[in-house]
Design a protein around this motif. Structure first.
Motif, short mmCIF file in Angstrom:
data_model
loop_
_atom_site.label_atom_id
_atom_site.label_comp_id
_atom_site.label_asym_id
_atom_site.label_seq_id
_atom_site.Cartn_x
_atom_site.Cartn_y
_atom_site.Cartn_z
N ASP A 17 0.83 -1.21 0.00
CA ASP A 17 0.00 0.00 0.00
C ASP A 17 0.87 1.26 0.00
OD1 ASP A 17 -2.28 -1.57 0.01
OD2 ASP A 17 -2.64 -1.32 2.17
N ALA A 18 1.91 1.26 0.83
CA ALA A 18 2.80 2.42 0.90
C ALA A 18 3.54 2.63 -0.43
CB ALA A 18 3.80 2.25 2.05
N SER A 19 3.97 1.54 -1.05
CA SER A 19 4.65 1.63 -2.35
C SER A 19 3.73 2.19 -3.41
CB SER A 19 5.15 0.25 -2.79
OG SER A 19 6.08 -0.25 -1.88
N ARG A 20 2.51 1.69 -3.43
CA ARG A 20 1.52 2.15 -4.41
C ARG A 20 1.24 3.65 -4.23
NH1 ARG A 20 -2.15 -1.14 -3.02
NH2 ARG A 20 -1.38 -2.88 -4.25
N LEU A 21 1.09 4.07 -2.99
CA LEU A 21 0.83 5.47 -2.71
C LEU A 21 2.02 6.34 -3.10
CD1 LEU A 21 -1.09 7.59 -1.49
CD2 LEU A 21 -0.05 7.11 0.73
N ALA A 22 3.22 5.93 -2.74
CA ALA A 22 4.43 6.70 -3.06
C ALA A 22 4.66 6.78 -4.57
CB ALA A 22 5.64 6.08 -2.38
N ALA A 23 4.33 5.71 -5.28
CA ALA A 23 4.58 5.66 -6.73
C ALA A 23 3.44 6.24 -7.55
CB ALA A 23 4.83 4.22 -7.14
N SER A 24 2.32 6.56 -6.93
CA SER A 24 1.14 6.97 -7.70
C SER A 24 1.35 8.16 -8.62
CB SER A 24 -0.08 7.17 -6.79
OG SER A 24 0.12 8.25 -5.92
N PRO A 25 2.10 9.21 -8.24
CA PRO A 25 2.30 10.30 -9.21
C PRO A 25 3.08 9.84 -10.45
CG PRO A 25 2.82 11.05 -6.99
CD PRO A 25 2.63 9.56 -6.93
N ASP A 26 4.10 9.01 -10.24
CA ASP A 26 4.88 8.52 -11.38
C ASP A 26 4.09 7.54 -12.23
OD1 ASP A 26 7.36 9.94 -10.96
OD2 ASP A 26 7.60 8.69 -9.17
N ILE A 27 3.29 6.72 -11.59
CA ILE A 27 2.43 5.79 -12.33
C ILE A 27 1.43 6.57 -13.18
CG2 ILE A 27 0.63 4.02 -12.11
CD1 ILE A 27 2.25 3.00 -9.63
N ALA A 28 0.84 7.59 -12.60
CA ALA A 28 -0.11 8.42 -13.35
C ALA A 28 0.58 9.09 -14.53
CB ALA A 28 -0.74 9.48 -12.43
N ALA A 29 1.80 9.57 -14.33
CA ALA A 29 2.54 10.22 -15.42
C ALA A 29 2.85 9.21 -16.53
CB ALA A 29 3.84 10.83 -14.89
N MET A 30 3.24 8.00 -16.16
CA MET A 30 3.54 6.97 -17.18
C MET A 30 2.29 6.57 -17.94
SD MET A 30 6.39 4.45 -15.46
CE MET A 30 5.60 4.27 -13.85
N THR A 31 1.16 6.42 -17.24
CA THR A 31 -0.06 6.00 -17.94
C THR A 31 -0.54 7.09 -18.90
OG1 THR A 31 -1.47 6.71 -16.10
CG2 THR A 31 -0.79 4.39 -16.14
N ARG A 32 -0.26 8.35 -18.59
CA ARG A 32 -0.62 9.43 -19.51
C ARG A 32 0.21 9.37 -20.80
NH1 ARG A 32 -0.93 12.37 -14.61
NH2 ARG A 32 1.15 13.23 -14.95
N LEU A 33 1.34 8.69 -20.76
CA LEU A 33 2.20 8.55 -21.94
C LEU A 33 1.79 7.41 -22.85
CD1 LEU A 33 5.66 9.10 -20.20
CD2 LEU A 33 4.37 10.76 -21.58
N LEU A 34 0.84 6.58 -22.38
CA LEU A 34 0.37 5.46 -23.20
C LEU A 34 -0.49 5.95 -24.35
CD1 LEU A 34 -0.60 2.96 -20.37
CD2 LEU A 34 1.42 2.85 -21.84
N ALA A 35 -0.39 5.25 -25.47
CA ALA A 35 -1.22 5.58 -26.62
C ALA A 35 -2.67 5.20 -26.32
CB ALA A 35 -0.74 4.83 -27.87
N ASP A 36 -3.60 5.90 -26.96
CA ASP A 36 -5.04 5.60 -26.77
C ASP A 36 -5.41 4.30 -27.41
OD1 ASP A 36 -5.52 7.83 -25.28
OD2 ASP A 36 -5.94 9.08 -27.01
#
Length: 115
Positions: A96-115
């Motif tokens: 849970d702590a890892s997911r929370l800490a990584a959430s901004p970077d995960i969100a940034a990476m998912t925004r880079l995915l093609a539609d």
């Protein structure tokens, strides 16, 4: 578009995985069912595989995560020890702590995915 993010933490001891997602899932199933064989069925794995995973964990830890009672007039059973309970609790908290800490970077990476 469906996106799935999965963080898979593993702790190695020497060359083997001492603690990982499959072993934690097995501990949770054992806690829920009170049986290694029922936990194996629930996770769709062989009893032998479940037993090997339990044995590997118990040998890797200072004290066993799983304790068993032999059958008898009241039947046998399997339960998590205090070590097993703590292991599951700490693993899920770290996840849970890892997911929370990584959430901004995960969100940034998912925004880079093609539609």
């Amino acid at each position: 578009m469906k996106i799935k993010v999965q963080l898979r933490m593993r702790i190695y001891r020497d060359e083997g995985i001492a603690i990982g997602p499959g072993k934690i899932a097995l501990l949770e199933a054992i806690a829920a069912t009170g049986s290694i064989s029922a936990a194996a069925r629930q996770l769709e794995m062989s009893y032998r595989r479940a037993w090997v995973l339990v044995d590997e964990m118990n040998k890797a830890l200072k004290s066993p995560a799983v304790v068993t009672a032999a059958g008898g007039s009241h039947g046998g059973g399997t339960a998590l020890s205090a070590t097993g309970d703590a292991l599951v609790r700490h693993y899920r908290a770290a996840e849970d702590a890892s997911r929370l800490a990584a959430s901004p970077d995960i969100a940034a990476m998912t925004r880079l995915l093609a539609d």
